[in-house]
Design a protein around this motif. Structure first.
Motif, PDB file in Angstrom:
ATOM      1  N   TYR A   1     -11.674  -0.062   4.007  1.00 27.27           N
ATOM      2  CA  TYR A   1     -11.208   1.292   2.956  1.00 27.27           C
ATOM      3  C   TYR A   1     -10.488   2.143   4.139  1.00 27.27           C
ATOM      4  O   TYR A   1     -12.094   3.902   3.900  1.00 27.27           O
ATOM      5  CB  TYR A   1     -12.447   1.347   1.826  1.00 27.27           C
ATOM      6  N   THR A   2      -9.905   2.194   4.932  1.00 28.36           N
ATOM      7  CA  THR A   2     -10.003   3.266   5.606  1.00 28.36           C
ATOM      8  C   THR A   2      -9.933   4.780   5.078  1.00 28.36           C
ATOM      9  O   THR A   2     -10.226   6.003   5.361  1.00 28.36           O
ATOM     10  CB  THR A   2      -8.944   3.121   6.770  1.00 28.36           C
ATOM     11  N   LEU A   3      -8.342   5.212   4.639  1.00 24.46           N
ATOM     12  CA  LEU A   3      -7.819   5.883   3.937  1.00 24.46           C
ATOM     13  C   LEU A   3      -9.321   6.605   2.566  1.00 24.46           C
ATOM     14  O   LEU A   3      -8.869   8.389   2.672  1.00 24.46           O
ATOM     15  CB  LEU A   3      -6.977   5.937   3.174  1.00 24.46           C
ATOM     16  N   TYR A   4     -10.145   5.767   1.792  1.00 27.65           N
ATOM     17  CA  TYR A   4      -9.715   6.252   1.130  1.00 27.65           C
ATOM     18  C   TYR A   4     -11.836   7.129   1.280  1.00 27.65           C
ATOM     19  O   TYR A   4     -12.122   7.929   1.151  1.00 27.65           O
ATOM     20  CB  TYR A   4     -10.659   4.972   0.301  1.00 27.65           C
ATOM     21  N   ALA A   5     -12.220   5.874   2.352  1.00 23.86           N
ATOM     22  CA  ALA A   5     -13.338   6.587   3.398  1.00 23.86           C
ATOM     23  C   ALA A   5     -13.343   8.381   3.302  1.00 23.86           C
ATOM     24  O   ALA A   5     -14.056   8.942   3.641  1.00 23.86           O
ATOM     25  CB  ALA A   5     -14.403   5.418   4.459  1.00 23.86           C
ATOM     26  N   ALA A   6     -12.117   8.188   4.223  1.00 21.85           N
ATOM     27  CA  ALA A   6     -11.890   9.125   5.032  1.00 21.85           C
ATOM     28  C   ALA A   6     -11.395  10.744   4.167  1.00 21.85           C
ATOM     29  O   ALA A   6     -12.644  11.372   4.173  1.00 21.85           O
ATOM     30  CB  ALA A   6     -10.897   9.571   6.429  1.00 21.85           C
TER      31      ALA A   6
ATOM     32  N   ILE B   1       1.424   6.203  -1.079  1.00 19.04           N
ATOM     33  CA  ILE B   1      -0.045   5.981  -1.254  1.00 19.04           C
ATOM     34  C   ILE B   1      -0.573   6.686  -0.024  1.00 19.04           C
ATOM     35  O   ILE B   1      -1.587   7.771  -1.813  1.00 19.04           O
ATOM     36  CB  ILE B   1      -0.737   4.434  -0.283  1.00 19.04           C
ATOM     37  N   ILE B   2      -0.447   7.520   0.975  1.00 15.18           N
ATOM     38  CA  ILE B   2      -1.009   8.536   1.507  1.00 15.18           C
ATOM     39  C   ILE B   2      -1.302  10.209   0.579  1.00 15.18           C
ATOM     40  O   ILE B   2      -1.937  10.527   1.065  1.00 15.18           O
ATOM     41  CB  ILE B   2      -0.649   9.000   3.379  1.00 15.18           C
TER      42      ILE B   2
ATOM     43  N   ALA C   1      -0.502  -2.029   3.645  1.00 16.57           N
ATOM     44  CA  ALA C   1       0.154  -1.224   2.218  1.00 16.57           C
ATOM     45  C   ALA C   1       1.788  -1.695   1.782  1.00 16.57           C
ATOM     46  O   ALA C   1       2.451  -0.823   2.689  1.00 16.57           O
ATOM     47  CB  ALA C   1      -0.704  -0.106   1.371  1.00 16.57           C
ATOM     48  N   GLU C   2       2.104  -1.513   0.723  1.00 15.76           N
ATOM     49  CA  GLU C   2       3.221  -1.374  -0.097  1.00 15.76           C
ATOM     50  C   GLU C   2       3.426   0.472   0.173  1.00 15.76           C
ATOM     51  O   GLU C   2       2.269   0.790  -0.622  1.00 15.76           O
ATOM     52  CB  GLU C   2       3.784  -1.877  -1.053  1.00 15.76           C
TER      53      GLU C   2
ATOM     54  N   LEU D   1      -8.342   4.811  -5.381  1.00 15.81           N
ATOM     55  CA  LEU D   1      -8.075   3.744  -4.570  1.00 15.81           C
ATOM     56  C   LEU D   1      -6.724   3.226  -4.906  1.00 15.81           C
ATOM     57  O   LEU D   1      -6.950   2.840  -5.564  1.00 15.81           O
ATOM     58  CB  LEU D   1      -9.353   3.306  -4.721  1.00 15.81           C
ATOM     59  N   PRO D   2      -6.182   3.274  -3.238  1.00 12.92           N
ATOM     60  CA  PRO D   2      -4.965   2.772  -3.563  1.00 12.92           C
ATOM     61  C   PRO D   2      -4.870   1.214  -4.566  1.00 12.92           C
ATOM     62  O   PRO D   2      -4.227   0.303  -4.353  1.00 12.92           O
ATOM     63  CB  PRO D   2      -4.112   2.486  -2.278  1.00 12.92           C
ATOM     64  N   SER D   3      -5.857   0.082  -3.722  1.00  6.16           N
ATOM     65  CA  SER D   3      -6.032  -0.544  -4.034  1.00  6.16           C
ATOM     66  C   SER D   3      -7.409  -1.340  -4.455  1.00  6.16           C
ATOM     67  O   SER D   3      -8.210  -0.953  -4.665  1.00  6.16           O
ATOM     68  CB  SER D   3      -5.700  -2.121  -2.625  1.00  6.16           C
ATOM     69  N   TYR D   4      -7.201  -2.951  -5.527  1.00  6.71           N
ATOM     70  CA  TYR D   4      -8.577  -3.336  -6.196  1.00  6.71           C
ATOM     71  C   TYR D   4      -9.550  -3.758  -4.837  1.00  6.71           C
ATOM     72  O   TYR D   4     -10.108  -3.912  -4.580  1.00  6.71           O
ATOM     73  CB  TYR D   4      -8.208  -4.131  -6.662  1.00  6.71           C
TER      74      TYR D   4
END
Length: 324
Positions: free
Chosen positions: A197-202, A151-152, A145-146, A134-137
């Protein structure tokens, strides 16, 4: 009897059948030991070894212990050797089973050839694909996101590529022996399109769809493949929240989820998480995606984790499946 009466009789009968089926399905969830029984020798009958990714803590560690307690030798993987060595020592002392440690950073591009070499002579009966990133808390908009490109890449490598590559490594042996179990850890938030949480959920939707597709392909060859999609689990990513009826300890969640191995190609792993999944999918997306709801979600997570705004830009790999 006219057509209108026939229509209402048919409609009533259909409703009785529909809700009767719903009740039956819920009863199955309430009593997994009765509806999805597993013999005591089930796991070690699959093979000698179980492989668990992301096993240095949290859900992965709990799976490693649970499978060792059920008579399997264990291969544990993560990027942190010190933690892995400690887990291996604890499993060995507690269960007497053999434990093999493989250090692997699953964000890397070339890690899998080394893993395949170390596993090639093992009779692997169970694979648990648990590692996740997960990229971020703190939940945030995609563009906030930086180093977004990095991250992707990391999320795709860790959450998507790793699961498929590990299946590619392990499945041939299972197919040859006509038996095996693969558990791919998804997340409850993948039940719907989940902003912030778009990227994580996807990435977790990918886990579910690949799991379901592979199960359709390989179930007739004696291989059980299942996606497990938990909600609240008290892990490091979740700030080790206090356990309760909804937020389970990793050990309690894994113990529960293993009861549902024969419950289908996807499970939420516990009664309360199954109910949460039904509730989440019954709420209109227009309401869940409202700006005020999303802002409150951000504030809630910040308060729960006790973090300030600066932590929302920090990135971390969590070697248990995060934000369940």
């Amino acid at each position: 009897m006219d057509l209108m009466e026939l229509f209402f009789i048919f409609l009533g009968a259909a409703m009785v059948v529909y809700y009767g089926l719903k009740l039956f399905l819920f009863m199955r969830i309430l009593f997994p030991k009765q509806f999805f029984p597993l013999p005591n020798t089930f796991f070690n009958s699959m093979g000698e070894w179980a492989v668990v990714t992301g096993a240095s803590e949290g859900i992965g560690r709990a799976y490693a212990f649970a499978l060792a307690e059920r008579g399997m030798d264990i291969v544990i993987m993560s990027r942190t050797k010190v933690k892995l060595d400690q887990v291996a020592k604890e499993i060995g002392e507690t269960t007497g089973r053999r434990v093999k440690v493989i250090v692997a950073d699953f964000c890397g591009e070339t890690v899998f050839s080394g893993i395949e070499e170390q596993l090639k002579d093992l009779n692997v009966g169970v694979l648990v694909n648990n590692v996740g990133m997960l990229p971020s808390y703190i939940p945030r908009d995609f563009l906030d996101a930086e180093e977004l490109d990095k991250i992707i890449t990391n999320v795709i490598n860790c959450n998507v590529k790793t699961m498929v590559k590990m299946c590619k490594i392990i499945l041939p042996g299972m197919e040859n022996r006509r038996k095996g179990v693969i558990v791919n850890v998804s997340s409850g938030i993948a039940s719907i399109p989940f902003p912030l949480y778009t990227l994580y959920a996807a990435s977790k939707v990918f886990v579910e769809r690949v799991s379901q597709g592979l199960q359709a392909e390989y179930k007739h060859r004696g291989i059980l493949i299942q996606a497990v999609a938990p909600f609240g689990v008290s892990t490091r990513m979740a700030g080790y929240q206090k356990t309760n009826f909804v937020t389970l300890s990793p050990e309690d969640f894994v113990k529960s989820s293993l009861l549902y191995l024969r419950a289908g190609d996807k499970t939420h792993g516990s009664v309360c998480h199954t109910v949460l999944g039904w509730l989440l999918q019954s709420i209109p997306l227009k309401l869940l995606h409202a700006e005020t709801v999303l802002q409150r979600l951000q504030d809630y997570v910040k308060n729960k984790l006790g973090q300030n705004e600066s932590l929302s830009t920090s990135r971390a790999i969590f070697e248990n499946s995060p934000k369940k």
